[in-house]
Enzyme design. Structure first.
Site, short mmCIF file in Angstrom:
data_model
loop_
_atom_site.label_atom_id
_atom_site.label_comp_id
_atom_site.label_asym_id
_atom_site.label_seq_id
_atom_site.Cartn_x
_atom_site.Cartn_y
_atom_site.Cartn_z
N HIS A 48 48.70 44.07 39.23
CA HIS A 48 47.91 45.03 39.76
C HIS A 48 48.08 45.16 41.32
O HIS A 48 48.20 44.35 42.21
CB HIS A 48 46.30 45.10 39.29
CG HIS A 48 45.94 44.66 38.18
ND1 HIS A 48 44.42 44.88 37.90
CD2 HIS A 48 46.21 44.37 37.19
CE1 HIS A 48 44.26 44.51 36.54
NE2 HIS A 48 45.67 44.69 35.81
N GLU A 60 46.02 45.31 43.90
CA GLU A 60 45.52 44.69 44.23
C GLU A 60 45.76 43.48 44.97
O GLU A 60 45.94 42.86 45.97
CB GLU A 60 43.75 44.96 43.74
CG GLU A 60 42.60 46.14 44.11
CD GLU A 60 43.47 47.14 42.03
OE1 GLU A 60 43.40 46.49 41.67
OE2 GLU A 60 41.57 47.14 42.20
N CYS A 120 39.20 46.15 38.51
CA CYS A 120 38.87 45.58 37.85
C CYS A 120 38.33 44.23 38.08
O CYS A 120 37.97 43.89 38.83
CB CYS A 120 39.84 45.75 36.43
SG CYS A 120 40.89 44.19 37.09
N CYS A 127 40.66 41.92 40.06
CA CYS A 127 40.37 42.10 40.94
C CYS A 127 39.23 41.97 42.12
O CYS A 127 39.33 41.56 43.08
CB CYS A 127 41.42 43.98 40.89
SG CYS A 127 42.65 44.12 40.60
#
Length: 168
Positions: free
Chosen positions: A67, A69, A97, A100
């Site tokens: 992801h 992040e 999410c 993260c």
């Protein structure tokens, strides 16, 4: 606290700074989009400088943890030579999410700023708020809705084009 009350508490100078860095996260999101990835981007900022950049790479790398992040946190940690991202701010185009959000807590990021909420997986206030969970030993302040329309439009346009391709 509502989005309007949060943004009303920011001075015009603070808002301008947050918008500047969010634009940098949007630039990262466009890199993901160019690869056919969901356009999500993130930057980690410390002392007025980007020390970590990331964009969604899940499909490209076949890595569910890639992801935006996570990529930005890894880069910032490597640059600092520390897993602690004290005195840093993480800007991301989409609400984090659970994974993260957990990484932000674990890396001690003091402030997370996101663009648009995620109704399906948002863990910075939408479904739950892991970043400000009082039972954790560290909490991350959250500012939401910075350049929300622009961040949301990136995702809406991407998924609209994806559906159009699928129907052909």
């Amino acid at each position: 606290m509502s989005l309007n009350s949060i943004n009303n508490e920011l001075s015009s100078e603070e808002l301008a700074v947050h918008e500047y860095w969010m634009k940098k996260a949007i630039e990262e999101a466009r890199k993901a989009e160019a690869l056919g990835e969901v356009p999500i981007g993130a930057v980690v900022v410390r002392d007025g400088e980007i020390i970590g950049r990331g964009y969604n790479l899940r499909e490209t790398t076949m890595d569910s943890t890639a992801h935006a992040e996570m990529v930005a946190i890894r880069e910032a940690s490597a640059l600092l030579g520390s897993w602690r991202l004290l005195d840093c701010c993480l800007y991301v185009t989409l609400e984090p999410c659970p994974m993260c959000a957990g990484a932000m807590v674990q890396s001690r990021v003091p402030l997370t700023v996101f663009g648009t909420p995620d109704p399906k997986a948002g863990c910075a206030g939408t479904l739950m708020n892991l970043l400000e969970e009082p039972r954790f030993n560290h909490r991350t302040e959250v500012i939401q809705g910075i350049l929300q329309q622009e961040c949301a439009e990136l995702l809406t346009t991407f998924f609209r084009q994806l559906r159009k391709k699928s129907s052909k």
